[in-house]
Design an enzyme around this catalytic site. Structure first.
Site, short mmCIF file in Angstrom:
data_model
loop_
_atom_site.label_atom_id
_atom_site.label_comp_id
_atom_site.label_asym_id
_atom_site.label_seq_id
_atom_site.Cartn_x
_atom_site.Cartn_y
_atom_site.Cartn_z
N ARG A 85 -15.83 59.80 48.95
CA ARG A 85 -16.47 59.75 47.64
C ARG A 85 -15.51 60.50 46.70
O ARG A 85 -14.35 61.13 46.80
CB ARG A 85 -17.18 60.47 48.29
CG ARG A 85 -18.48 60.19 48.60
CD ARG A 85 -18.94 58.99 48.14
NE ARG A 85 -19.65 59.45 47.19
CZ ARG A 85 -20.66 59.68 46.54
NH1 ARG A 85 -21.28 59.71 47.48
NH2 ARG A 85 -21.20 59.84 45.23
N LYS A 139 -23.06 46.18 39.83
CA LYS A 139 -23.00 46.12 41.51
C LYS A 139 -23.42 47.15 41.26
O LYS A 139 -24.18 47.82 43.20
CB LYS A 139 -22.05 46.20 41.50
CG LYS A 139 -20.92 47.62 41.59
CD LYS A 139 -19.64 47.06 42.20
CE LYS A 139 -18.57 48.26 42.04
NZ LYS A 139 -17.56 48.74 43.10
N ASP A 140 -23.56 48.41 40.83
CA ASP A 140 -24.36 49.54 40.70
C ASP A 140 -25.87 49.43 40.58
O ASP A 140 -26.94 50.23 41.34
CB ASP A 140 -24.37 50.79 40.05
CG ASP A 140 -22.60 51.42 40.52
OD1 ASP A 140 -22.82 50.98 41.38
OD2 ASP A 140 -21.83 51.51 39.80
N ARG A 142 -9.72 60.04 44.51
CA ARG A 142 -9.18 58.69 45.45
C ARG A 142 -7.76 58.48 45.45
O ARG A 142 -6.76 58.49 46.84
CB ARG A 142 -10.02 57.41 45.58
CG ARG A 142 -11.69 57.29 45.71
CD ARG A 142 -12.41 56.63 45.83
NE ARG A 142 -13.60 56.85 45.17
CZ ARG A 142 -14.91 56.29 46.12
NH1 ARG A 142 -14.41 54.74 47.10
NH2 ARG A 142 -16.25 56.44 46.12
N ARG A 162 -19.08 47.95 53.52
CA ARG A 162 -18.98 46.13 53.53
C ARG A 162 -16.85 46.09 53.13
O ARG A 162 -16.20 45.51 54.58
CB ARG A 162 -18.50 45.68 52.31
CG ARG A 162 -18.44 44.18 51.67
CD ARG A 162 -18.15 43.53 50.23
NE ARG A 162 -18.06 44.39 49.40
CZ ARG A 162 -16.79 44.58 49.13
NH1 ARG A 162 -15.55 44.05 49.73
NH2 ARG A 162 -16.25 45.51 48.51
N ARG A 163 -16.75 47.59 52.84
CA ARG A 163 -14.69 47.49 53.17
C ARG A 163 -14.29 47.51 54.29
O ARG A 163 -13.48 47.24 55.20
CB ARG A 163 -14.22 48.79 52.26
CG ARG A 163 -14.66 47.43 50.52
CD ARG A 163 -14.09 48.99 49.45
NE ARG A 163 -14.06 47.82 48.11
CZ ARG A 163 -14.17 48.44 47.22
NH1 ARG A 163 -14.44 49.97 46.94
NH2 ARG A 163 -13.93 48.13 45.79
N CYS A 183 -27.54 49.21 50.55
CA CYS A 183 -26.43 49.50 50.42
C CYS A 183 -25.57 49.70 52.05
O CYS A 183 -24.37 49.26 51.97
CB CYS A 183 -26.70 50.98 49.82
SG CYS A 183 -26.99 52.91 50.67
#
Length: 329
Positions: free
Chosen positions: A157, A91-92, A163, A139-140, A255
């Site tokens: 980040r 996905k990156d 996190r 998106r989230r 992105c």
């Protein structure tokens, strides 16, 4: 064996080495090392750690140029001949192919779902009004705003441990009630059962294109390691990941585009669904299609889904560039 090596930008002649001495480039984060270590164990070889701008900068992902910032340093080292293959979170990777490189294998895909990691065992529905939820993903953010517009969304980040440490932290400036992370990453680090309080179904909460999938990238052309690498390629994982990424490519989505996608096999059919959100979560558009499994099924489904989203007005809903706009004007 693990060696550290800085990324190289200028190509230089490769050394003649035994075929068995496969050097695998990886980012130095705990998650990247775990992912690449799994591939190295399957292929045999040594890891070479490479630091990217995305690993050292505290700026937002969008301002750095998107998820591709994590891939650039790995690709530079691969093109320079300093490593023989690199392992990416699929996905990156930007959806535009990198000249001189190719994806040699997509190993079996892990869990595609997002995980809510909340204090006190809370779920998305039971979080209190005004709860602070951290995520760095547009998106989230859109999905959270659509489901719970009362939440306070905090841009964050950092690696998984950083996190998670903010959930229930004592410092009121840094404290969060929850974060949303990829279940695959948590599982690979052995923290899924400990940290996740809810796993979000991709039917109602589609995730990033190719989430949970890895990509083993090599230089284009003949490669002495091809036979070894091909053995870990998992066809169903490659097809679903490529179908999902194909939607983004067809939409020319960057992105900052809040798009969730989900592809899966059922019997002899491949199903693909994609959802485009307004950045504030106030609206969404969905397209879903299925096709028989064949050589071109990923591309076929991606085109059908993306074109339907554009016809429904996705380019007006979210920051997309409609590739067919000039043709239809």
């Amino acid at each position: 064996m693990l060696r550290e090596h800085p990324p190289r930008v200028q190509a230089r002649p490769r050394r003649d080495r035994a075929v068995s001495a496969l050097r695998i480039g990886t980012r130095a984060s705990a998650l990247a090392m775990t992912q690449a270590g799994t591939v190295a164990a399957q292929l045999g070889g040594e890891l070479v750690t490479i630091t990217s701008e995305g690993d050292t900068s505290t700026a937002s992902l969008a301002s750095l140029g998107g998820t591709g910032v994590f891939a650039k340093a790995l690709r530079d080292a691969l093109l320079a001949g300093e490593v023989d293959a690199v392992v990416h979170s699929y996905k990156d990777l930007p959806t535009v192919a990198e000249p001189g490189l190719r994806i040699a294998a997509v190993p079996r895909r892990a869990d595609v779902r997002d995980a809510l990691c909340a204090r006190d065992g809370l779920t998305l529905e039971t979080l209190p009004e005004g709860a602070r939820v951290g995520t760095g993903s547009p998106r989230r953010r859109a999905q959270l705003a659509a489901r719970r517009p009362d939440l306070v969304l905090v841009d964050i980040r950092g690696n998984v441990d950083t996190r998670l440490a903010r959930v229930g932290a004592d410092d009121p400036e840094r404290a969060l009630d929850a974060v949303v992370l990829a279940a695959a990453g948590l599982d690979r680090l052995g923290r899924l059962d400990e940290a996740a309080t809810e796993l979000l179904s991709p039917d109602s909460w589609p995730t990033a294109a190719a989430q949970g999938a890895l990509a083993v990238e090599v230089r284009a052309g003949e490669n002495p390691f091809d036979g070894r690498i091909r053995r870990i390629d998992h066809r169903a994982s490659r097809i679903t990941a490529e179908a999902e990424r194909g939607v983004l490519a067809r939409l020319e989505a960057g992105c900052a585009a809040p798009i969730g996608v989900h592809a899966f096999f059922e019997d002899d059919l491949v199903f693909l669904s994609a959802r485009v959100y307004a950045p504030d979560g106030s609206a969404q558009l969905t397209s879903s299609h299925a096709a028989a499994d064949d050589v071109d099924v990923a591309e076929e489904l991606a085109v059908r889904v993306a074109d339907e989203l554009l016809a429904l007005g996705a380019a007006d809903l979210a920051p997309l560039r409609d590739p067919g706009a000039e043709d239809r004007s």
